[in-house]
Design a protein around this motif. Structure first.
Motif, PDB file in Angstrom:
ATOM      1  N   HIS A  77       0.638  -1.333  -0.127  1.00 34.45           N
ATOM      2  CA  HIS A  77       0.165   0.069  -0.018  1.00 34.45           C
ATOM      3  C   HIS A  77       0.901   1.200   0.137  1.00 34.45           C
ATOM      4  N   ASP A  88       7.020   1.548   5.268  1.00 39.76           N
ATOM      5  CA  ASP A  88       5.900   0.936   5.561  1.00 39.76           C
ATOM      6  C   ASP A  88       4.875   1.073   4.352  1.00 39.76           C
ATOM      7  N   GLY A  89       4.745  -0.114   3.674  1.00 38.95           N
ATOM      8  CA  GLY A  89       3.768  -0.037   2.377  1.00 38.95           C
ATOM      9  C   GLY A  89       4.445   0.160   1.060  1.00 38.95           C
ATOM     10  N   GLU A 126      -5.012   0.769   3.230  1.00 42.26           N
ATOM     11  CA  GLU A 126      -4.669  -0.323   4.098  1.00 42.26           C
ATOM     12  C   GLU A 126      -4.248   0.116   5.793  1.00 42.26           C
ATOM     13  N   GLU A 127      -3.868   1.302   5.962  1.00 40.25           N
ATOM     14  CA  GLU A 127      -3.600   1.930   7.091  1.00 40.25           C
ATOM     15  C   GLU A 127      -4.676   2.215   8.021  1.00 40.25           C
ATOM     16  N   HIS A 187       7.368  -6.642   3.108  1.00 38.01           N
ATOM     17  CA  HIS A 187       6.980  -5.460   3.806  1.00 38.01           C
ATOM     18  C   HIS A 187       8.168  -5.362   5.007  1.00 38.01           C
ATOM     19  N   GLN A 190       8.332  -4.094  11.376  1.00 39.03           N
ATOM     20  CA  GLN A 190       7.629  -3.355  12.322  1.00 39.03           C
ATOM     21  C   GLN A 190       7.681  -3.799  13.709  1.00 39.03           C
ATOM     22  N   HIS A 355      -1.997  -6.884   7.899  1.00 37.27           N
ATOM     23  CA  HIS A 355      -1.413  -6.659   6.643  1.00 37.27           C
ATOM     24  C   HIS A 355      -2.530  -7.026   5.606  1.00 37.27           C
TER      25      HIS A 355
HETATM   26 ZN   LIG Z   1       2.033  -1.476   6.017  1.00 36.28          ZN
END
Ligand SMILES: [Zn+2]
Length: 407
Positions: A77, A88-89, A126-127, A187, A190, A355
């Motif tokens: 994303h 991230d994404g 997505e978030e 990804h 995290q 995810h």
């Molecule tokens: Zn993400």
């Protein structure tokens, strides 16, 4: 290929760049539109077929096997949290773009005809930062969320997701004419697991369960000065009590559960009016679904009793239960064998964060591949992964896609 990857990541980080080096690129914003438009150009430059579906998911389709509609999907994303980092994404989308391109070139160079097609995807929202729930585009595509319900999701100002997508010209009319057979997502982790173990690649086997509750505390507006203390029905005070109770329950349970109360809205939000309507978003996450559910249920029982003496009532606004999703075991085995063949150390692991791969797994076998995150930090401007680690992830992704379309 790796120089291109780092250049692309830096370029996309400029859309919604924040002064501290992070990214704020909320779904349907002007920044999201700029990133989407450039992705559309990058898709076209690689002679992939651009298609935008009715929830704004963007596809870049490589017609490698024109005799079939069977397609392996790869993506992630481009939207971010308000305090997002640059990986991230975006990493999964941009590495996916280059991996698709590399598979096309390899097939042409070796004169091999792939058995199915490939498509890059940028999933919408997505978030879940601007519109809740998260994983919106992937859930619609997978059939877990009705399109109309998704389009009707409203942000904090009452703007609908459909309206926001229309405004940036990214609301398509039809799903892509493909038959998805697999999904692969790369990804950043995290979390700190890979950093701690010193491994280079994570093959994700499953996800933690999550219970996401939002509660509305209803009191009564009154003047903050003259109103006698005993007569006040203060919804914000009730929310404060609920938040503290929620953390106390988690600590007392000693289950290792993760929990948060990270969003609050207060009405009328004037310094001179006792708050009359307050909404708080709570989360409970645990490896074991029953534990997450039990914690959420206990909280719901105790919170009623805790706020009642304040003259405040409570109602459940949203109650989203996300079970422990298992990812496709064959996909895990494939990631591990690809990593081994490329000379990287890889481990099986679980994801605590949600995810798109978890949503996709409900429709097709899905794989999720992690590379290390420094200090386990994300949703933060300082989110960081070493360039060499990003390159290894891209190499694993490319080889994985190659094996999937040629086997
Ligand atoms: Zn993400």
């Amino acid at each position: 290929m790796s120089a291109q990857l780092h250049e692309l990541i830096a370029t996309f980080a400029s859309f919604g760049a924040t002064s501290d080096g992070g990214v704020c690129r909320l779904t349907g914003s002007a920044e999201d539109a700029a990133a989407r438009n450039l992705l559309g150009l990058e898709i076209g430059r690689r002679r992939l077929r651009l298609h935008v579906d009715p929830i704004g998911n963007m596809f870049g389709i490589a017609d490698l096997a024109p005799h079939t509609r069977e397609t392996v999907l790869v993506g992630s994303h481009l939207d971010s949290q308000p305090t997002g980092g640059r990986f991230d994404g975006s990493y999964g989308v941009l590495a996916g773009l280059l991996a698709v391109e590399a598979v096309m070139s390899r097939a042409a160079a070796r004169q091999i005809r792939p058995k199915c097609n490939l498509a890059l995807v940028n999933w919408t929202n997505e978030e879940g930062a601007r519109f809740q729930p998260s994983l919106t585009g992937s859930s619609v595509f997978a059939g877990n969320l009705a399109l109309d319900d998704a389009l009707a999701l409203a942000d904090g100002n009452g703007v609908g997701l459909g309206q926001a997508l229309d405004a940036i010209g990214h609301r398509g009319v039809s799903p892509p004419a493909i038959d998805p057979v697999r999904y692969v997502e790369l990804h950043v982790e995290q979390g700190a697991r890979l950093e701690q173990s010193g491994d280079e690649i994570g093959a994700v086997t499953a996800a933690w369960a999550a219970c996401k509750l939002s509660l509305i505390f209803q009191g009564q507006p009154s003047h903050t000065g003259p109103m006698p203390m005993a007569s006040r029905r203060d919804a914000l005070r009730a929310a404060a009590r609920a938040i503290e109770l929620h953390y106390r329950l988690i600590e007392a349970s000693a289950t290792g559960a993760h929990a948060s109360a990270a969003r609050i809205t207060s009405f009328p939000n004037s310094p001179n009016v006792t708050p009359s309507r307050v909404q708080v978003w709570f989360e409970f996450r645990h490896e074991v679904e029953a534990t997450a559910v039990q914690l959420a249920e206990n909280f719901l029982i105790e919170v009623q009793a805790a706020v009642r003496p304040l003259g405040v009532s409570m109602e459940i606004a949203t109650d989203e239960r996300r079970g422990t999703a298992l990812l496709d075991p064959e996909g895990v085995a494939l990631t591990l064998s690809v990593a081994r063949d490329l000379g990287y150390s890889a481990i099986e692991m679980k994801t605590v964060a949600g995810h798109d791969a978890l949503a996709l797994q409900k429709r097709v076998p899905a794989s999720l591949i992690f590379v290390p995150s420094r200090d386990g930090l994300s949703h933060n401007a300082a989110e960081f992964t070493e360039a060499a680690a990003l390159d290894k992830g891209l190499a694993v992704l490319t080889e994985t896609l190659w094996r999937l379309v040629t086997r």
